[in-house]
Design a protein around this motif. Structure first.
Motif, short mmCIF file in Angstrom:
data_model
loop_
_atom_site.label_atom_id
_atom_site.label_comp_id
_atom_site.label_asym_id
_atom_site.label_seq_id
_atom_site.Cartn_x
_atom_site.Cartn_y
_atom_site.Cartn_z
N TYR A 37 0.87 -1.17 0.00
CA TYR A 37 0.00 0.00 0.00
C TYR A 37 0.90 1.22 0.00
CZ TYR A 37 -4.08 -2.86 1.09
OH TYR A 37 -5.10 -3.77 1.04
N ARG A 38 0.33 2.37 -0.32
CA ARG A 38 1.12 3.59 -0.27
C ARG A 38 0.27 4.75 0.22
NH1 ARG A 38 2.11 4.97 -6.72
NH2 ARG A 38 -0.01 5.68 -7.19
N GLN A 39 0.96 5.74 0.76
CA GLN A 39 0.28 6.94 1.23
C GLN A 39 1.11 8.15 0.86
OE1 GLN A 39 -0.77 7.02 5.40
NE2 GLN A 39 -2.37 8.54 5.03
N GLN A 44 -5.12 9.73 1.30
CA GLN A 44 -5.41 8.51 2.02
C GLN A 44 -4.51 7.38 1.54
OE1 GLN A 44 -9.65 7.79 1.51
NE2 GLN A 44 -10.09 8.80 3.46
N ARG A 45 -4.32 6.41 2.42
CA ARG A 45 -3.56 5.23 2.05
C ARG A 45 -4.33 4.46 0.98
NH1 ARG A 45 -0.90 1.92 6.93
NH2 ARG A 45 -0.29 4.09 7.34
N TYR A 94 4.04 0.81 2.16
CA TYR A 94 3.89 -0.10 3.30
C TYR A 94 3.67 -1.53 2.81
CZ TYR A 94 3.02 4.17 6.01
OH TYR A 94 3.11 5.40 6.61
N TRP A 106 1.35 -4.83 9.46
CA TRP A 106 1.90 -3.75 8.64
C TRP A 106 3.36 -3.52 8.98
CZ3 TRP A 106 -0.90 -0.71 5.06
CH2 TRP A 106 -2.27 -1.01 4.98
N GLY A 109 7.02 1.08 6.83
CA GLY A 109 6.99 1.93 5.64
C GLY A 109 8.37 2.33 5.15
#
Length: 116
Positions: A37-39, A44-45, A94, A106, A109
């Motif tokens: 995932y990314r933010q 938002q993520r 992440y 998780w 990051g």
């Protein structure tokens, strides 16, 4: 308990490539769905990609064709190959590990910055 440690982030020029790695502890790695995932700042993520224990992959539509997720169960590691990166790919990435009953671990990051 699963611990995830991402690496491979950094500064890259637009059009370049980067490979992120996520090393996982725990013997259940091969049974879990792994993901990235990314933010981005102020956003938002969001999902980047996932890969199941049977190597079935899923990607965010906007990233198909540029990013590739893969896993090496022998090394308890999942990878994200990022090609032709763009400034809008700048984000904290992440790693996740999701168990059969939906519990997600998780990582801390890793920052990816793409310069134009």
């Amino acid at each position: 308990q699963v611990q995830l440690v991402e690496s491979g982030g950094g500064l890259v020029q637009a059009g370049g490539s980067l490979r992120l790695s996520c090393a996982a502890s725990g013997s259940i790695f091969r049974f879990n769905t792994m993901g990235w995932y990314r933010q981005a700042p102020g956003k938002q993520r969001e999902l980047v990609a996932t890969v199941t224990s049977s190597d079935r992959t899923n990607y965010a539509d906007s990233l198909k064709g540029r990013f590739t997720i893969s896993r090496d169960n022998a090394k308890n590691t999942v990878y994200l190959q990022m090609n032709n990166v763009k400034p809008e790919d700048t984000a904290v990435y992440y790693c996740t590990s999701t168990t059969w009953n939906g519990f997600a671990y998780w990582g801390q990051g890793t920052q990816v910055t793409v310069s134009s």
